[in-house]
Every structure is written in C-alpha cells, then in structure tokens.
Design an enzyme around this catalytic site. Sequence first.
Site, PDB file in Angstrom:
ATOM      1  N   TYR A 215      -2.737 -41.416  -9.865  1.00  0.00           N
ATOM      2  CA  TYR A 215      -2.232 -41.150 -11.214  1.00  0.00           C
ATOM      3  C   TYR A 215      -2.226 -42.456 -12.006  1.00  0.00           C
ATOM      4  O   TYR A 215      -2.211 -43.546 -11.429  1.00  0.00           O
ATOM      5  CB  TYR A 215      -0.837 -40.513 -11.190  1.00  0.00           C
ATOM      6  N   ASP A 292      18.198 -44.318   0.891  1.00  0.00           N
ATOM      7  CA  ASP A 292      17.494 -44.298   2.173  1.00  0.00           C
ATOM      8  C   ASP A 292      18.394 -44.656   3.351  1.00  0.00           C
ATOM      9  O   ASP A 292      18.094 -44.287   4.491  1.00  0.00           O
ATOM     10  CB  ASP A 292      16.310 -45.273   2.145  1.00  0.00           C
TER      11      ASP A 292
END
Length: 396
Positions: A215, A292
């Site tokens: 992208y 995380d």
Amino acid sequence: MSEPILIAGGGIGGLAAALGLATQGFRVTVLEKASAMGEVGAGIQLGPNAFHAFDRLGIGDTARAMAIYVDQLRLMDALSAEEICHIDLGPAFRARFGNPYAVIHRGDLHGVFLAGCRRHDRITLRTSAEVVAYEQDGTGVTAVLADGERLRGRALIGADGLWSKVRRQLVGDGAPRVSGHTTYRSVIPTDRMPEALRWNAATLWAGPKCHIVHYPLQGWRAFNLVVTYHNDAPEPVAGKPVDAAEVFAGFQHVHPLAQSIIRQGSDWRLWVLCDRDPIEGWVEGRVALLGDAAHPTLQYLAQGACMAMEDAVCLAQSLSAHQGEVAPALEAYRAQRVLRTARVQLQSRAVGDHIYHPAGAHAALRNAVMAAKSQDQWYDTLAWLYGGPTQQEHTA
C-alpha cells in the site's frame, strides 16, 4: 503532589497511555529502555477504531493530516493474479463506522504521540531507563531499573512489548509462541512499483503458505511492501537484514505479476512472527499490562497498534472514573478489554491459516465464500472490530 503513574515502554502503546492519562489529569513518567524515543518498522494500517482512539486521546486532527486514505481493502489470488474480492472504504464505509480506513508510516504515527507527550506538562519522558522488576505495597509501586535505580509511583503500566519484563514477573509464562511464519519488510519508491499495481488500496495477495501486502505511504512517495512465508521458522528473530534471494525463495510458486512486486524490494529485513495465547490475568494490584505486553497478536487483522491505543483510552477512562483508586480501576480496565483482545488474537491466527495461506480446495472454497459477499455483508462482518473502544466487548 501525588506520585506519578509509571509506564514501562515508550512505543505507540506506552505514549498513547501517557497521553490519555495526562489528559485525565494524572502525572505520568514514561520509562523507555532505548537511548532515544523511536519506532522500528514501516507502514501500519489504521481501522476506524484507531481514529476513534485518536479523537479520545486528543490527536485526531494531527493523525488524520499524516495518514493516506486508501479506497479499498483488496484481496488477490496470488496464483491466478485475479481479484477474489474487495471492501469499499468510501462514503458508505465511513458512514457505517464513523471514521475512515487509512495507512501511515509507523515512525510518523509514533512521532504524533511523541510530540503530544512532549507538549504536555504532566508527562515526563525518560530514555535509557529499562524496567526490569517491580515491588508493590498498599500505597504504591517501585519500579526497578536495569541500572539499579528505583522509582516510586502510584501504579505501573507494562507497555514494554512482546518480551515484556513486567509481564515476566506478573504472569511468568515464558517465551512467546513462535508461529513459524516469517515476514520480510521493505519500502520502495513509488516509481519502482510496477505501474499497473500502483493501486490506492491496502492489497493482499493470498497464496499457498505465503502472502504479499502493499500500500502507498508518505504522500505516495513510497510503497510499503510486506511479504510473509510460512517456513516453520523455529525461533524468534526481529529486524535481521537479509538478501533478496532469501526473500524470493518463498514465492517461486506465485504468479509472475505477484513476483514482480517482490523483485522491487531492497534492504529487506525479516521478523519471525510471534504471539501468545490469550490470558485473563493482566493485573496484579497496582500493576497492569497494555498492548503487546498484554495480548501480542499476529499481524493478520492489522490490529496490534489499534488494540494498544484502545487499551490506552480504556485505561485512562477507568482511572478517571474510579477517581484514581488504582486497584479497582485497573481491574475494571482488564475486565473491559480482555475478551475483545482475546478475540483479536485468536481470529488473527485463524485468518492467517484459513484465509491468507491455504491451498487447493481450501483456497477455492475461500475464494467462493469471500467473492459471494456483498459490501453490506462485509461491513456486518467487520462491525465487531471497527465499532471502536466503546463497543461492548462481548458483542458477536
């Protein structure tokens, strides 16, 4: 003056938490182990739920100005080079979810949070300050740094990533789970991207045991290129430079058009993808995990940073609602976040196995099922994910 809330980790999650807490009136000290604040990596994708979080953290306008708004999420068959399906991200998508879908360079996004924190007089940022342990009692927490320094705070938030030292003490569940999937990352100038593939889309080419994502980034000056190969890698690796021949070895079987994208990559680095099984116990008294450190996930729903930002919003709101009463606030935060993030962790694994990497009849079934969905049906499928941090976490 009351003691600050300590945050271990100065990544996107840690800085988002600092900004959210400071906005609610709390003093915060961020403790980052590196010698400078920064982010490693290239592009990341931002679902509408990320923009919901940006707005609640007070950086919505800045983040919107730096992002690139893609027109589609596009899924290609890497063997046939034919489109399987796409999801339109235009007006109907924005009306349904209240915000756009975008892509941004990870360093740019980190910079938005860093600038916001540096402007805030309630936030102290410290580098070369790794939290390796903690002690707590009924009135506060002491963070123990790698150099032996001890810092006192009213709470400690472990936002120190996949290999969190705070988690090691709080949970003690050992090393992360190695997925066996290896990701290789490159950023290529737009003029080197094959012209026929310069789509304003977050595009994924799905193939047997592999996939390719690309992208545009940074005002269309470059394309982010991420290729992943299921090669049963046995141990964690992060950011290791590799040559192009190693990257290409996992994609000999895909269509020449898909291969042509990989051939443009350079300065490749590899990561062996890791996650952990979902857990319920993120909190111990005045200590909590975030991002995380709490719920590391594979990249296949593009939600790692988004979940950390949602955590930050929820944490700040919970501490405010409980008027700074730390233990009940942290437990309320955990209870609100645990099922949503567990679903992201488990569905990310399932997407990798059953959508991105299957072969043969499994892949043919995937193509048929996904091609048959209307745009409204795709929006219904994604509603649980993109509805944002205020959505009930157990909604199906």
